[in-house]
Design a protein around this motif. Structure first.
Motif, PDB file in Angstrom:
ATOM      1  N   GLN A 160       0.844  -1.195   0.000  1.00 38.53           N
ATOM      2  CA  GLN A 160       0.000   0.000   0.000  1.00 38.53           C
ATOM      3  C   GLN A 160       0.879   1.245   0.000  1.00 38.53           C
ATOM      4  OE1 GLN A 160      -0.977   2.286   2.826  1.00 38.53           O
ATOM      5  NE2 GLN A 160       0.353   1.489   4.416  1.00 38.53           N
ATOM      6  N   LYS A 161       0.381   2.318  -0.614  1.00 39.12           N
ATOM      7  CA  LYS A 161       1.099   3.589  -0.565  1.00 39.12           C
ATOM      8  C   LYS A 161       0.415   4.461   0.475  1.00 39.12           C
ATOM      9  CE  LYS A 161       2.634   3.585  -5.342  1.00 39.12           C
ATOM     10  NZ  LYS A 161       1.532   2.959  -6.131  1.00 39.12           N
ATOM     11  N   TRP A 162       1.179   4.936   1.444  1.00 37.17           N
ATOM     12  CA  TRP A 162       0.537   5.652   2.550  1.00 37.17           C
ATOM     13  C   TRP A 162      -0.128   6.927   2.074  1.00 37.17           C
ATOM     14  CZ3 TRP A 162       2.326  10.528   3.370  1.00 37.17           C
ATOM     15  CH2 TRP A 162       3.611  10.819   2.920  1.00 37.17           C
ATOM     16  N   THR A 163       0.349   7.493   0.946  1.00 32.56           N
ATOM     17  CA  THR A 163      -0.257   8.731   0.454  1.00 32.56           C
ATOM     18  C   THR A 163      -1.704   8.528   0.030  1.00 32.56           C
ATOM     19  OG1 THR A 163       0.742   8.156  -1.647  1.00 32.56           O
ATOM     20  CG2 THR A 163       1.809   9.895  -0.391  1.00 32.56           C
ATOM     21  N   GLU A 164      -2.073   7.271  -0.250  1.00 30.78           N
ATOM     22  CA  GLU A 164      -3.418   7.017  -0.751  1.00 30.78           C
ATOM     23  C   GLU A 164      -4.424   6.725   0.349  1.00 30.78           C
ATOM     24  OE1 GLU A 164      -2.815   3.909  -3.568  1.00 30.78           O
ATOM     25  OE2 GLU A 164      -1.869   5.258  -4.999  1.00 30.78           O
ATOM     26  N   ARG A 165      -3.980   6.732   1.591  1.00 32.44           N
ATOM     27  CA  ARG A 165      -4.908   6.382   2.660  1.00 32.44           C
ATOM     28  C   ARG A 165      -5.834   7.542   2.983  1.00 32.44           C
ATOM     29  NH1 ARG A 165      -3.258   2.518   0.996  1.00 32.44           N
ATOM     30  NH2 ARG A 165      -5.399   2.638   0.270  1.00 32.44           N
ATOM     31  N   ARG A 166      -6.989   7.208   3.502  1.00 34.57           N
ATOM     32  CA  ARG A 166      -8.005   8.196   3.797  1.00 34.57           C
ATOM     33  C   ARG A 166      -8.303   8.130   5.296  1.00 34.57           C
ATOM     34  NH1 ARG A 166     -12.797   6.878   0.090  1.00 34.57           N
ATOM     35  NH2 ARG A 166     -11.185   6.747  -1.481  1.00 34.57           N
ATOM     36  N   ILE A 167      -8.298   9.287   5.954  1.00 32.72           N
ATOM     37  CA  ILE A 167      -8.522   9.311   7.402  1.00 32.72           C
ATOM     38  C   ILE A 167     -10.026   9.200   7.690  1.00 32.72           C
ATOM     39  CG2 ILE A 167      -8.221  10.685   9.514  1.00 32.72           C
ATOM     40  CD1 ILE A 167      -5.565   9.740   8.376  1.00 32.72           C
ATOM     41  N   TYR A 168     -10.400   8.304   8.600  1.00 21.86           N
ATOM     42  CA  TYR A 168     -11.813   8.095   8.953  1.00 21.86           C
ATOM     43  C   TYR A 168     -12.389   9.375   9.555  1.00 21.86           C
ATOM     44  CZ  TYR A 168     -15.948   5.577  10.571  1.00 21.86           C
ATOM     45  OH  TYR A 168     -17.228   5.134  10.768  1.00 21.86           O
ATOM     46  N   ALA A 169     -13.619   9.704   9.151  1.00 26.24           N
ATOM     47  CA  ALA A 169     -14.231  10.960   9.587  1.00 26.24           C
ATOM     48  C   ALA A 169     -14.692  10.876  11.038  1.00 26.24           C
ATOM     49  CB  ALA A 169     -15.413  11.294   8.677  1.00 26.24           C
ATOM     50  N   LYS A 170     -13.798  11.209  11.974  1.00 28.09           N
ATOM     51  CA  LYS A 170     -14.121  11.208  13.394  1.00 28.09           C
ATOM     52  C   LYS A 170     -13.171  12.237  13.994  1.00 28.09           C
ATOM     53  CE  LYS A 170     -13.847   7.846  17.106  1.00 28.09           C
ATOM     54  NZ  LYS A 170     -13.696   6.445  17.477  1.00 28.09           N
ATOM     55  N   PRO A 171     -13.659  13.131  14.874  1.00 32.25           N
ATOM     56  CA  PRO A 171     -12.807  14.252  15.297  1.00 32.25           C
ATOM     57  C   PRO A 171     -11.427  13.832  15.802  1.00 32.25           C
ATOM     58  CG  PRO A 171     -15.033  14.518  16.126  1.00 32.25           C
ATOM     59  CD  PRO A 171     -15.000  13.203  15.435  1.00 32.25           C
ATOM     60  N   ARG A 172     -11.366  12.780  16.657  1.00 32.46           N
ATOM     61  CA  ARG A 172     -10.067  12.427  17.214  1.00 32.46           C
ATOM     62  C   ARG A 172      -9.073  12.034  16.119  1.00 32.46           C
ATOM     63  NH1 ARG A 172      -6.636  11.018  21.281  1.00 32.46           N
ATOM     64  NH2 ARG A 172      -5.335   9.246  20.749  1.00 32.46           N
ATOM     65  N   PHE A 173      -9.561  11.282  15.116  1.00 34.08           N
ATOM     66  CA  PHE A 173      -8.668  10.851  14.042  1.00 34.08           C
ATOM     67  C   PHE A 173      -8.188  12.042  13.229  1.00 34.08           C
ATOM     68  CE2 PHE A 173     -10.989   6.528  14.057  1.00 34.08           C
ATOM     69  CZ  PHE A 173     -10.206   6.109  15.110  1.00 34.08           C
ATOM     70  N   LYS A 174      -9.102  12.998  12.985  1.00 37.72           N
ATOM     71  CA  LYS A 174      -8.715  14.175  12.210  1.00 37.72           C
ATOM     72  C   LYS A 174      -7.672  14.994  12.990  1.00 37.72           C
ATOM     73  CE  LYS A 174     -11.616  13.635   8.650  1.00 37.72           C
ATOM     74  NZ  LYS A 174     -11.197  13.345   7.285  1.00 37.72           N
ATOM     75  N   GLU A 175      -7.827  15.074  14.325  1.00 46.21           N
ATOM     76  CA  GLU A 175      -6.838  15.800  15.136  1.00 46.21           C
ATOM     77  C   GLU A 175      -5.483  15.125  15.074  1.00 46.21           C
ATOM     78  OE1 GLU A 175      -8.400  15.948  19.144  1.00 46.21           O
ATOM     79  OE2 GLU A 175     -10.206  16.945  18.395  1.00 46.21           O
ATOM     80  N   VAL A 176      -5.484  13.802  15.269  1.00 45.82           N
ATOM     81  CA  VAL A 176      -4.223  13.053  15.224  1.00 45.82           C
ATOM     82  C   VAL A 176      -3.548  13.267  13.881  1.00 45.82           C
ATOM     83  CG1 VAL A 176      -3.257  10.725  15.154  1.00 45.82           C
ATOM     84  CG2 VAL A 176      -4.902  11.317  16.910  1.00 45.82           C
ATOM     85  N   SER A 177      -4.367  13.238  12.822  1.00 44.99           N
ATOM     86  CA  SER A 177      -3.823  13.409  11.479  1.00 44.99           C
ATOM     87  C   SER A 177      -3.219  14.792  11.305  1.00 44.99           C
ATOM     88  CB  SER A 177      -4.931  13.180  10.450  1.00 44.99           C
ATOM     89  OG  SER A 177      -4.508  13.596   9.189  1.00 44.99           O
ATOM     90  N   ALA A 178      -3.897  15.820  11.856  1.00 51.15           N
ATOM     91  CA  ALA A 178      -3.381  17.176  11.731  1.00 51.15           C
ATOM     92  C   ALA A 178      -2.076  17.321  12.499  1.00 51.15           C
ATOM     93  CB  ALA A 178      -4.419  18.165  12.248  1.00 51.15           C
ATOM     94  N   LEU A 179      -1.977  16.688  13.672  1.00 49.24           N
ATOM     95  CA  LEU A 179      -0.776  16.809  14.498  1.00 49.24           C
ATOM     96  C   LEU A 179       0.399  16.066  13.880  1.00 49.24           C
ATOM     97  CD1 LEU A 179       0.717  17.598  17.082  1.00 49.24           C
ATOM     98  CD2 LEU A 179      -0.255  15.579  18.178  1.00 49.24           C
ATOM     99  N   TYR A 180       0.177  14.841  13.467  1.00 47.31           N
ATOM    100  CA  TYR A 180       1.312  14.005  13.076  1.00 47.31           C
ATOM    101  C   TYR A 180       1.591  14.000  11.580  1.00 47.31           C
ATOM    102  CZ  TYR A 180       1.424  12.241  17.841  1.00 47.31           C
ATOM    103  OH  TYR A 180       1.533  12.137  19.189  1.00 47.31           O
ATOM    104  N   GLY A 181       0.722  14.618  10.772  1.00 46.66           N
ATOM    105  CA  GLY A 181       0.982  14.675   9.339  1.00 46.66           C
ATOM    106  C   GLY A 181       1.131  13.289   8.746  1.00 46.66           C
ATOM    107  N   TYR A 182       2.197  13.088   7.984  1.00 42.19           N
ATOM    108  CA  TYR A 182       2.327  11.820   7.265  1.00 42.19           C
ATOM    109  C   TYR A 182       2.494  10.642   8.207  1.00 42.19           C
ATOM    110  CZ  TYR A 182       7.357  10.962   7.771  1.00 42.19           C
ATOM    111  OH  TYR A 182       8.585  10.664   8.257  1.00 42.19           O
ATOM    112  N   LEU A 183       2.958  10.898   9.421  1.00 42.94           N
ATOM    113  CA  LEU A 183       3.099   9.784  10.362  1.00 42.94           C
ATOM    114  C   LEU A 183       1.752   9.102  10.586  1.00 42.94           C
ATOM    115  CD1 LEU A 183       5.458  11.007  13.232  1.00 42.94           C
ATOM    116  CD2 LEU A 183       5.976   9.502  11.317  1.00 42.94           C
ATOM    117  N   ALA A 184       0.688   9.916  10.633  1.00 44.44           N
ATOM    118  CA  ALA A 184      -0.631   9.336  10.892  1.00 44.44           C
ATOM    119  C   ALA A 184      -1.022   8.371   9.785  1.00 44.44           C
ATOM    120  CB  ALA A 184      -1.681  10.435  11.029  1.00 44.44           C
ATOM    121  N   LYS A 185      -0.728   8.747   8.539  1.00 43.98           N
ATOM    122  CA  LYS A 185      -1.093   7.852   7.437  1.00 43.98           C
ATOM    123  C   LYS A 185      -0.127   6.670   7.359  1.00 43.98           C
ATOM    124  CE  LYS A 185      -3.717  10.911   4.489  1.00 43.98           C
ATOM    125  NZ  LYS A 185      -3.871  11.448   3.139  1.00 43.98           N
ATOM    126  N   GLN A 186       1.137   6.911   7.731  1.00 42.07           N
ATOM    127  CA  GLN A 186       2.074   5.793   7.757  1.00 42.07           C
ATOM    128  C   GLN A 186       1.717   4.833   8.873  1.00 42.07           C
ATOM    129  OE1 GLN A 186       6.214   7.023   7.696  1.00 42.07           O
ATOM    130  NE2 GLN A 186       6.086   6.636   5.520  1.00 42.07           N
TER     131      GLN A 186
END
Lengths: 372, 395
Positions: free
Chosen positions: A103-129
């Motif tokens: 899988q390519k991490w760039t193609e992943r989609r973050i699940y629509a839930k506030p905590r996940f969106k926050e984690v994604s905003a904080l950690y950037g690509y780490l969250a998708k990796q």
């Protein structure tokens, strides 16, 4: 948020969480289908619990609190069958494995839930990796002190669980030469690694957690990505180093091994854990990730060099009476077989060699999950 | 000056393709509308401005290239169809059959009520059953969607295209043999022709993977070998006078089930695939004439609306039984809107038997144009509303 009090739970009860991969049956890549799967599963009562995970191509299942290996296995099999059936209705493949091999991490989609969106905003690509798949095992503890004692006493056995569960040899379409490459992704997070060496709950709360919370770096226990962490609201410790195995049978076996080890350690016949045990911790952990069962350990107190496979076999033999008392003999025997036949990482490499493609490896993992 | 006009005529196609591409890129960036809608629009406008440059016969190079382009798309399409799924979840096939049949019935009824001759009505109804596989697949790849609407649209399109093809052939057979033959004869003729095409595609779909396995170069060379297979198949189907549509679709289907994988980088068959696709969508609209589109606009719009409502309604009806929400069922139906490339190529192929439906039937011209431009937009919106595309802010 202050640390909740440690809720006492039945000692040696256990629970298992598994993060699973959702795979497209057309190209065997991960597919963002957890909303559809959860919708379908939501229509009927589920024999356990199923929840979304951070990216839409993973889901997490967990068992109820169980006391015996066999009952745990029965429930996990039931959960698996329900999942596989729902997946079939929706043309989604479901499998274990610590990483998806290509899988390519760039193609992943973050699940629509506030905590996940926050984690994604904080950690950037780490969250998708962080699209990696682990098994977490909870063991019930009578008190916070017991929990911290077990947490540190278990540190010497952490490599066993890494090697026995290892199922993530490939990342981004390449063989990493690791057996568990997944843990390298966990290590990128600032709050990962080991818990601080504190053995009583009151000082853990006062001298560590409260201070950390005051710094503003963390909010709750959820922000720590430790290898083993206490979970006061459940009254458990949670072992987080395992890759999700390819089969639920192995997941249940790993849980019963941990249960037996905790029973043994709680008798406190082994030398008490020391801060200095952690001198060799990262090295041993690396050996287990890189070489799996073929790794070499340094004993934290005798500094003796040990073959990881031998050390596991010795420990499994020592655990036999505890396993028998707890009804976990079948689980321990399953793991003895693993030391002979090789881990899931070994199996996946074999499948790669046989089919000639990473896709073939995923197809084999899907097949193995259905039946194993 | 004579030379100059000859040059202008000769440059019609390349200029149209370049303009279509530019319009697609620029407007896609501004409006996020699907590129293929704009390709069709450019093709239609260019053909109105310079009709001489875009006249094409059934055996012209452009028609052949368009067929090849369509073949490549159909191969990729067939590759994404999972027959096992249709067996496990019969509701997919049921809703496919039902929506096709209902569309056929409603379109036939409406055209019958407008005093159209029965055979023309039958042909029109059979064509209206189909959804353009090219339109749907291009939009899915462009928006990188994944989920139940995406999967179901693909499978429903495969079903309604095969059905449309079958019924169309039966009606044509009946038409051609009207004087000498009978309905059973037309049905069996149609079955034999489709069977032959499927056999051809199936054979190649087994042969190429077997060859690749022998060469031991599964991952690297798959795309090229499959592209050559499509080329061979399209030309062979033309020579043998069987349906290239079904042949290439079966080729993809058989190749998938022979378990050789395409890797994701070869989506759309790379840059050459992209080029051919632009040509295909431009081509599909050049056959239409402005006067006919205008003349058939009213009836065309009614038929488009009826077809849209029937498809959406019927697919939605079976949604919950099939394991998805009403909402996703509705959106699956909406996504079935495109209809053009399939129809144009099918008609192009039957011109030789004296059926010039587009020329005769203004309503079909209007329908085709409307759905070539509007259809992909609806598919794209459906995928976005179903939240099956990546968030735009994250891209």
């Amino acid at each position: 948020m202050p640390l909740p009090p440690f809720k006492s739970s039945t000692p040696l009860s256990m629970g298992v969480e598994l993060e699973l991969q959702l795979v497209s049956l057309s190209d065997y890549d991960l597919t963002a289908s957890s909303p559809d799967l959860l919708h379908l599963l939501g229509r009927k009562p589920f024999p356990g619990n199923v929840t979304p995970e951070i990216t839409e191509s993973m889901i997490e299942i967990n068992s109820d609190v169980q006391h015996q290996h066999d009952a745990l296995l029965v429930q996990l099999e039931l959960v698996r069958d329900t999942l596989v059936q729902a997946g079939e209705r929706l043309n989604i493949g479901i499998c274990g494995g610590g990483t998806h091999p290509f899988q390519k991490w760039t193609e992943r989609r973050i699940y629509a839930k506030p905590r996940f969106k926050e984690v994604s905003a904080l950690y950037g690509y780490l969250a998708k990796q962080f699209t990696i798949f682990g098994q977490h095992v909870h063991i019930g503890c009578a008190s916070g002190d017991d929990a911290l004692y077990l947490l540190h006493a278990l540190s010497r056995y952490v490599p066993h669980f890494i090697a026995l569960s290892s199922s993530s040899p490939f990342v981004q379409a390449n063989d990493t030469l690791f057996n568990s490459a997944r843990l390298n992704s966990v290590f990128a997070f600032p709050m990962s690694g080991r818990a601080p060496f504190l053995l009583d709950w009151a000082s853990f709360e006062r001298d560590y957690f409260a201070k950390m919370e005051h710094t503003g770096v963390i909010n709750s226990m959820k922000d720590f990505y430790w290898d083993i962490r206490p979970k006061p609201e459940y009254g458990t410790i949670e072992l987080r180093v395992c890759d999700t195995p390819l089969t639920v049978a192995r997941a249940a076996a790993l849980a019963s091994y941990l249960q037996a080890l905790c029973a043994y350690l709680l008798e406190r016949r082994e030398a008490a854990p020391l801060e200095d045990d952690y001198l060799v911790y990262n090295y041993n952990r690396f050996q287990a990730c890189r070489f799996g069962l073929d790794g070499t350990l340094v004993h934290p107190q005798t500094y003796e060099s040990l073959s990881l496979r031998e050390d596991i076999l010795t420990t499994l033999r020592r655990m036999a009476p505890y396993g028998a008392a707890l009804g976990g003999t079948a689980g321990l025997e399953h793991l003895v077989a693993v030391t002979h036949e090789g881990s899931d990482a070994h199996y996946l490499r074999q499948q790669f060699a046989r089919s000639g493609s990473a896709e073939g490896m995923v197809a084999a993992a899907i097949q193995r999950f259905r039946t194993g | 000056m004579a030379d100059f006009s000859r040059i202008v005529t000769a440059m019609g196609w390349p200029v149209a393709i370049i303009l279509a591409w530019l319009a697609g890129e620029v407007l896609h960036r501004w409006t996020r509308l699907p590129r293929i809608s704009l390709y069709g629009l450019v093709g239609f406008l260019m053909a109105q401005l310079m009709p001489d440059s875009f006249s094409s016969g059934a055996s012209s190079t452009v028609t052949l290239l368009a067929n090849l382009a369509f073949g490549l798309i159909l191969f990729e399409f067939g590759y994404r169809i999972n027959l096992h799924w249709l067996r496990i979840n019969p509701w997919i096939a049921v809703s496919g059959l039902a929506e096709s049949a209902a569309t056929f019935a409603v379109v036939y009824l409406i055209s019958h009520l407008t005093q159209m001759p029965p055979l023309t009505s039958l042909l029109l109804a059979s064509l209206a059953m189909s959804t353009s596989p090219a339109g749907v697949l291009r939009v899915i790849n462009e928006s990188d969607s994944a989920g139940q609407v995406t999967e179901r649209v693909l499978h429903l399109v495969a079903i309604n295209c095969v059905l449309a093809l079958f019924v169309f052939k039966v009606v044509v057979g009946f038409w051609v043999f009207q004087t000498s033959g009978s309905l059973p004869q037309a049905v069996s003729h149609s079955l034999i022709e489709l069977g032959g095409a499927a056999l051809l595609g199936g054979l190649l779909g087994w042969l190429v993977p077997a060859l690749l396995r022998q060469l031991g170069a599964l991952a690297q060379d798959g795309t090229l070998a499959f592209a050559m297979g499509v080329m061979l198949l399209v030309l062979l189907a033309h020579a043998l006078d069987v349906s290239p549509v079904l042949a290439t679709l079966t080729f993809g289907l058989a190749a998938r089930h022979s378990r050789v994988m395409l890797s994701r980088t070869e989506r759309n068959f790379g840059a050459i695939g992209e080029l051919l696709a632009i040509l295909l969508f431009v081509f599909a609209a050049t056959a239409l004439e402005w006067e006919r589109v205008l003349a058939g606009a009213a009836l065309g719009a009614v038929l488009v609306l009826a077809r849209f409502l029937v498809k959406t309604g019927v697919v939605m009806l079976f949604a919950r039984a099939g394991g998805i929400s009403w909402r996703k069922g509705l959106l699956t139906g909406v996504a079935l809107a495109p209809m053009s490339v399939f129809v144009t190529l099918l008609l192009e192929q039957t011109r030789y038997v004296g059926i010039v439906l587009v020329d005769e039937l203004a309503a079909l011209a209007a329908m085709t144009l409307l759905l070539e431009v509007l259809g992909p937009v609806l598919t794209q919106r459906a995928l976005i509303w179903a939240r099956e595309t990546p968030d735009e802010e994250e891209v």
